[in-house]
Design a protein around this motif. Sequence first.
Motif, short mmCIF file in Angstrom:
data_model
loop_
_atom_site.label_atom_id
_atom_site.label_comp_id
_atom_site.label_asym_id
_atom_site.label_seq_id
_atom_site.Cartn_x
_atom_site.Cartn_y
_atom_site.Cartn_z
N VAL A 188 0.84 -1.20 0.00
CA VAL A 188 0.00 0.00 0.00
C VAL A 188 0.87 1.25 0.00
N ARG A 189 1.94 1.25 0.81
CA ARG A 189 2.85 2.40 0.84
C ARG A 189 3.54 2.60 -0.50
N ALA A 190 3.97 1.50 -1.13
CA ALA A 190 4.64 1.60 -2.42
C ALA A 190 3.70 2.15 -3.49
N MET A 191 2.44 1.71 -3.49
CA MET A 191 1.46 2.21 -4.46
C MET A 191 1.15 3.68 -4.21
N ALA A 192 1.11 4.09 -2.93
CA ALA A 192 0.87 5.50 -2.63
C ALA A 192 2.02 6.37 -3.13
N GLN A 193 3.26 5.91 -2.93
CA GLN A 193 4.41 6.66 -3.42
C GLN A 193 4.41 6.74 -4.94
N GLN A 194 4.02 5.65 -5.59
CA GLN A 194 3.94 5.67 -7.06
C GLN A 194 2.89 6.65 -7.54
N ALA A 195 1.74 6.69 -6.85
CA ALA A 195 0.69 7.63 -7.24
C ALA A 195 1.14 9.08 -7.06
N VAL A 196 1.86 9.36 -5.95
CA VAL A 196 2.36 10.72 -5.72
C VAL A 196 3.37 11.10 -6.80
N ALA A 197 4.27 10.18 -7.14
CA ALA A 197 5.25 10.45 -8.18
C ALA A 197 4.59 10.71 -9.53
N GLN A 198 3.53 9.96 -9.84
CA GLN A 198 2.82 10.17 -11.10
C GLN A 198 2.15 11.54 -11.13
N ARG A 199 1.54 11.94 -10.00
CA ARG A 199 0.90 13.25 -9.95
C ARG A 199 1.93 14.37 -10.07
N ASN A 200 3.09 14.21 -9.42
CA ASN A 200 4.15 15.22 -9.54
C ASN A 200 4.65 15.32 -10.98
N LYS A 201 4.77 14.18 -11.64
CA LYS A 201 5.20 14.18 -13.04
C LYS A 201 4.20 14.94 -13.91
N GLU A 202 2.91 14.67 -13.73
CA GLU A 202 1.89 15.36 -14.52
C GLU A 202 1.88 16.86 -14.22
N ALA A 203 2.07 17.24 -12.94
CA ALA A 203 2.10 18.66 -12.60
C ALA A 203 3.29 19.36 -13.24
#
Length: 284
Positions: free
Chosen positions: A177-192
């Motif tokens: 769950v922590r790894a998926m949350a970090q991946q989601a944050v990284a994806q959002r930062n990339k899109e921003a």
Amino acid sequence: MESIFLLVIGFFVFLILCGLTLIPLCIKAIQQYERGVILRWGQYEKTVEPGLRIIFPFFGYQKLVRVDIRQIAYEIAPQEVMTKDNINIKVGAVVYYRVTDPSKAILDIQNYHLSAISKTQAVLRDIVGTSDMNTILQSREAIAARVKDLVEADVEMWGLRIDQILIQQIELPADMVRAMAQQAVAQRNKEATITAANAELEASKAITKAAVVMSVVPGALRLRELQTIKDISSEKNEKIVIFMPANNNGSDQLNAEQAQNFLNLLEKNPDINEIAAAAKDIIK
């Protein structure tokens, strides 16, 4: 004579009492949501519909077995399953089923409820175990449909029908769950970051167009200077000194043809390298 009369009265009273005692045992009420399976001497005789039915249960002659035909909802507790990509997860589901053939449900299986639930659990484990985690998370409905088709094919011979199976709970390990949350944050930062970069690019193109127009139109730059002086003069507590050029003969203005070519290049949304090359040509 009197004793015979009392004996006859006693006999009739005995019959009445026996009747009052035996009538509740012989008359059975089948509810609207039930069906009755009647066995005679241990063998199947018939299935009766709702209503009042007369049964003779004496000496095992007839036996009535009630079967509830309403839809049954049963929640399967989360069970641990190892996925295809070796991730230990817990999967829970809800099964909705009903009895369609009461005689088969009574005669062909000892406990149809336990059998249906056990079959569903086994098939769910098998299908989840042959799927990877991403497929399980993204295709719950497809997995539930596969489980329903496989289970229904087996329980049909028991007089049951699976109406619906829903996968309602999927528990992942805490580290996953922590790894998926970090991946989601990284994806959002990339899109921003990409969005901000695109905005900067569009803004730079707009500023470049404005600069080209000002360099071509006589007096445009002077009007811009006056507008800037007006904007900064709103603050009366500050003193601002502006050095104006003594002579502006328009030598720094672009050729109109060069400016038009440059604007056309910007309209085509070219590569940044092409814009830089065109700017160098104008400077020369």
